[in-house]
Write a protein that holds these residues in place. Sequence first.
Motif, PDB file in Angstrom:
ATOM      1  N   TRP A  21       0.830  -1.203   0.000  1.00 29.59           N
ATOM      2  CA  TRP A  21       0.000   0.000   0.000  1.00 29.59           C
ATOM      3  C   TRP A  21       0.867   1.255   0.000  1.00 29.59           C
ATOM      4  O   TRP A  21       1.732   1.450   0.842  1.00 29.59           O
ATOM      5  CB  TRP A  21      -0.912   0.045   1.217  1.00 29.59           C
ATOM      6  CG  TRP A  21      -1.985  -0.993   1.240  1.00 29.59           C
ATOM      7  CD1 TRP A  21      -2.221  -1.953   0.303  1.00 29.59           C
ATOM      8  CD2 TRP A  21      -2.946  -1.193   2.265  1.00 29.59           C
ATOM      9  NE1 TRP A  21      -3.281  -2.733   0.682  1.00 29.59           N
ATOM     10  CE2 TRP A  21      -3.742  -2.285   1.884  1.00 29.59           C
ATOM     11  CE3 TRP A  21      -3.211  -0.567   3.466  1.00 29.59           C
ATOM     12  CZ2 TRP A  21      -4.793  -2.749   2.660  1.00 29.59           C
ATOM     13  CZ3 TRP A  21      -4.249  -1.024   4.242  1.00 29.59           C
ATOM     14  CH2 TRP A  21      -5.038  -2.101   3.830  1.00 29.59           C
ATOM     15  N   GLY A  22       0.635   2.152  -0.924  1.00 26.85           N
ATOM     16  CA  GLY A  22       1.282   3.448  -0.954  1.00 26.85           C
ATOM     17  C   GLY A  22       2.764   3.444  -1.275  1.00 26.85           C
ATOM     18  O   GLY A  22       3.456   4.402  -0.967  1.00 26.85           O
ATOM     19  N   VAL A  23       3.267   2.410  -1.893  1.00 27.66           N
ATOM     20  CA  VAL A  23       4.699   2.333  -2.193  1.00 27.66           C
ATOM     21  C   VAL A  23       5.005   3.167  -3.424  1.00 27.66           C
ATOM     22  O   VAL A  23       4.367   3.043  -4.465  1.00 27.66           O
ATOM     23  CB  VAL A  23       5.131   0.862  -2.427  1.00 27.66           C
ATOM     24  CG1 VAL A  23       6.568   0.789  -2.907  1.00 27.66           C
ATOM     25  CG2 VAL A  23       4.957   0.064  -1.158  1.00 27.66           C
ATOM     26  N   ARG A  24       5.979   4.051  -3.291  1.00 28.28           N
ATOM     27  CA  ARG A  24       6.470   4.864  -4.397  1.00 28.28           C
ATOM     28  C   ARG A  24       7.964   4.646  -4.512  1.00 28.28           C
ATOM     29  O   ARG A  24       8.673   4.635  -3.516  1.00 28.28           O
ATOM     30  CB  ARG A  24       6.224   6.362  -4.142  1.00 28.28           C
ATOM     31  CG  ARG A  24       4.777   6.731  -3.922  1.00 28.28           C
ATOM     32  CD  ARG A  24       3.995   6.692  -5.237  1.00 28.28           C
ATOM     33  NE  ARG A  24       2.626   7.119  -5.035  1.00 28.28           N
ATOM     34  CZ  ARG A  24       1.612   6.291  -4.840  1.00 28.28           C
ATOM     35  NH1 ARG A  24       1.811   5.006  -4.819  1.00 28.28           N
ATOM     36  NH2 ARG A  24       0.393   6.757  -4.679  1.00 28.28           N
ATOM     37  N   ARG A  25       8.443   4.475  -5.724  1.00 26.20           N
ATOM     38  CA  ARG A  25       9.880   4.271  -5.955  1.00 26.20           C
ATOM     39  C   ARG A  25      10.667   5.539  -5.648  1.00 26.20           C
ATOM     40  O   ARG A  25      10.151   6.643  -5.754  1.00 26.20           O
ATOM     41  CB  ARG A  25      10.138   3.907  -7.410  1.00 26.20           C
ATOM     42  CG  ARG A  25       9.674   2.545  -7.803  1.00 26.20           C
ATOM     43  CD  ARG A  25       9.927   2.290  -9.252  1.00 26.20           C
ATOM     44  NE  ARG A  25      11.235   2.819  -9.668  1.00 26.20           N
ATOM     45  CZ  ARG A  25      11.950   2.308 -10.640  1.00 26.20           C
ATOM     46  NH1 ARG A  25      11.492   1.294 -11.306  1.00 26.20           N
ATOM     47  NH2 ARG A  25      13.099   2.834 -10.967  1.00 26.20           N
ATOM     48  N   THR A  26      11.940   5.344  -5.322  1.00 22.90           N
ATOM     49  CA  THR A  26      12.840   6.474  -5.154  1.00 22.90           C
ATOM     50  C   THR A  26      13.153   7.027  -6.537  1.00 22.90           C
ATOM     51  O   THR A  26      13.575   6.287  -7.427  1.00 22.90           O
ATOM     52  CB  THR A  26      14.144   6.027  -4.463  1.00 22.90           C
ATOM     53  OG1 THR A  26      13.815   5.406  -3.226  1.00 22.90           O
ATOM     54  CG2 THR A  26      15.061   7.192  -4.217  1.00 22.90           C
ATOM     55  N   GLU A  27      12.922   8.322  -6.731  1.00 29.23           N
ATOM     56  CA  GLU A  27      13.119   8.930  -8.054  1.00 29.23           C
ATOM     57  C   GLU A  27      14.579   8.932  -8.477  1.00 29.23           C
ATOM     58  O   GLU A  27      14.937   8.456  -9.538  1.00 29.23           O
ATOM     59  CB  GLU A  27      12.564  10.354  -8.056  1.00 29.23           C
ATOM     60  CG  GLU A  27      11.059  10.419  -7.905  1.00 29.23           C
ATOM     61  CD  GLU A  27      10.322   9.707  -9.029  1.00 29.23           C
ATOM     62  OE1 GLU A  27      10.756   9.786 -10.192  1.00 29.23           O
ATOM     63  OE2 GLU A  27       9.299   9.064  -8.737  1.00 29.23           O
ATOM     64  N   ASN A  28      15.443   9.487  -7.657  1.00 32.93           N
ATOM     65  CA  ASN A  28      16.864   9.567  -7.985  1.00 32.93           C
ATOM     66  C   ASN A  28      17.646   8.769  -6.956  1.00 32.93           C
ATOM     67  O   ASN A  28      18.068   9.304  -5.929  1.00 32.93           O
ATOM     68  CB  ASN A  28      17.345  11.023  -7.988  1.00 32.93           C
ATOM     69  CG  ASN A  28      16.629  11.845  -9.040  1.00 32.93           C
ATOM     70  OD1 ASN A  28      16.364  11.339 -10.129  1.00 32.93           O
ATOM     71  ND2 ASN A  28      16.297  13.076  -8.718  1.00 32.93           N
TER      72      ASN A  28
END
Length: 81
Positions: A21-28
């Motif tokens: 739930w709510g997992v977002r990848r690290t952009e940089n």
Amino acid sequence: MTQIFMFLVIWWLTLFVVLPWGVRRTENADAGHDPGAPANPMLLKKALATTAIAAVIWGAAFIFFRVYGFSLLELIEKFGF
């Protein structure tokens, strides 16, 4: 003791449902860090949500088996598992 074991099994199964739930990848991602790792895992919120959901499921199972008098063995015999 059985009720504690049952709650722990439900809790772990629920945790694996709640973790994505709510997992977002690290952009940089920095060098040496996995780019697919979550930027903010929110583990405390997920642990609290897991506990609340597991308590509701466990409570329903407790009422089903203890209050209404059903037994797992009777259900297995009835449905032939």
